[in-house]
Design an enzyme around this catalytic site. Structure first.
Site, short mmCIF file in Angstrom:
data_model
loop_
_atom_site.label_atom_id
_atom_site.label_comp_id
_atom_site.label_asym_id
_atom_site.label_seq_id
_atom_site.Cartn_x
_atom_site.Cartn_y
_atom_site.Cartn_z
CG ASP A 90 34.93 40.12 41.66
OD1 ASP A 90 35.08 40.29 42.89
OD2 ASP A 90 35.83 40.31 40.84
CG ASP A 309 36.48 40.94 46.50
OD1 ASP A 309 35.63 41.12 45.62
OD2 ASP A 309 37.49 40.26 46.33
#
Length: 430
Positions: A90, A309
């Site tokens: 992440d 992201d």
């Protein structure tokens, strides 16, 4: 196939403030499935890790699609002796955290289902009076019993959809491979040893197969920062590959074999964790769309902008940019190919035959152009039905996100030293 889950692991509320020769790159294999720190806090944490330099490291990464997840998973070896754990990769958050189990005799537990800290000789709790714990925000985001000298330091980390991980702030040793194939140990990695996890992001199908999150954000507590790396890179393999193609998260300098495009990484002072890029132009099937530059900009309250992201599956674009892009796609697809909406997708097409899907190009600051194939933004949600895997987000209180589906097949280099993002559509096999 069943639709991939729409996990958003963006840490909109970062409730854990960071604890803190030319190196050879380190590799990890990738698998496909707030109150923010003040600048002085980041410097303090960085001082805890100053001088930490290891040969370049790597971690394996692969698609989580076989688990029914829309994430990319990294296999990280933690502890002494090492336990191999699967973590969500992440770039939209900083904290590294693992599901922890306190059991001594774990023979009845599934292997790799949690981190068994009692089996590790290098596990250590962070205590309330340590310099690392002093960086935590005040309650309710952290808790310490200051009447006891060695009271453990607790953390609480909240994600954008209100999912929460909480437990004890701890340190451990991570074992990785260097680019030359040797093993390297990185001691003293600060992480959350989690005993409670709740919310859709951390308990839904997108988290299936994972036991935690590998935070790769720009903060000093992220994995790349703690490993002493200002640069890291990855390539996310196509989730439809069967068997899944492994790729690598490489921590350290990357020397690409093919030309790369670069765009500046923009800093949002109100959300410094995220990797922002500036979109300047958009075209659909070669036709430029008229979208005001202010639509893409970060405003005075920190809203807006575009974030890269890896912890979000789909892509999200702010209004009114999304509506203009959707209208251009609808015009190019035509009514014959369109089918009724599926779930929350605004545009779906009949893909049982040979349908030609429109192309999308993003012109970024610095002259870089990102032009992924339609498979990166049209998702097969049912047999023979593909839907536009881009959705809208309100401009007033949101920002645009280029998720991991959009990033597939690109080599990305996050160069924090030069504040730039490099990318090349090389394909992960290369």
């Amino acid at each position: 196939m069943a639709p991939l889950s729409h996990l958003i692991l963006l840490s909109l509320v970062l409730t854990l403030a960071p604890t803190p020769s030319k190196p050879e790159p380190l590799k990890l294999t990738l698998f496909r499935t707030p109150s923010l720190p003040h600048h002085s806090d980041s410097l303090l944490l960085a001082s805890l890790f100053r001088g930490r330099r290891h040969p370049g490291l790597s971690v394996p990464v692969v698609s989580g699609a076989p688990f029914g997840s829309g994430q990319y998973f990294a296999h990280l070896r933690v502890g002494s002796p090492p336990q191999t754990l699967t973590l969500v990769t992440d770039t939209g958050s900083d904290l590294i955290w693992l599901k922890c189990s306190p059991c001594r005799n774990c023979s009845h537990h599934k292997p790799n289902s949690a981190f068994f800290f009692r089996h590790s000789a290098s596990f250590s709790l962070v205590h309330c009076y340590s310099s690392a714990c002093s960086l935590l925000p005040p309650p309710p985001h952290s808790h310490c019993n200051h009447t006891r000298l060695h009271s453990p330091c607790r953390y609480k980390y909240t994600y954008g959809d209100s999912s929460v991980s909480e437990g004890f702030f701890s340190t451990e040793t991570a074992t990785m491979n260097t680019s030359s194939g040797r093993e390297a140990q990185v001691p003293g990695i600060a992480f959350g040893c989690g005993f409670e996890a709740s919310g859709p992001s951390l308990s839904g199908p997108s988290f299936s197969g994972a036991v935690g999150v590998l935070g790769l954000g720009r903060g000093a507590v992220s994995f790349a920062s703690q490993a002493g790396r200002s640069t890291f890179s990855y390539c996310l393999a196509d989730y439809t590959d069967a068997p899944p193609l492994s790729s690598y998260l490489l921590l350290g300098p990357h020397e690409p074999t093919k030309p790369m495009s670069f765009t500046p990484i923009i800093t949002n002072p109100l959300a410094p964790t995220f990797y922002y890029v500036a979109i300047e132009k958009v075209s659909v099937q070669g036709r430029s769309l008229e979208i005001e530059p202010s639509v893409w900009a970060v405003d005075s309250e920190g809203n807006g902008g575009t974030v890269i992201d890896s912890g979000t599956t789909l892509s999200f674009l702010v209004e009114p940019a999304y509506r203009k892009i959707l209208a251009a796609f609808e015009e190019r697809v035509g009514k014959k190919e369109r089918v009724p909406k599926v779930q929350s997708f605004d545009l779906c097409v009949n893909a049982s035959g040979e349908v030609k899907l429109p192309t999308l190009k993003l012109g970024l600051k610095g002259g870089a152009v990102m032009a992924p194939p339609p498979s990166n933004y049209f998702l097969e949600v049912e047999p023979g039905v593909k839907c536009l895997a881009i959705q809208s987000v309100p401009r007033a209180d949101g920002f645009s996100i280029l998720g991991n589906l959009f990033q597939q097949g690109f080599l990305f280099v996050f160069d924090n030293e030069r504040s730039r993002l490099g990318f090349s559509q090389t394909g992960c096999a290369s």
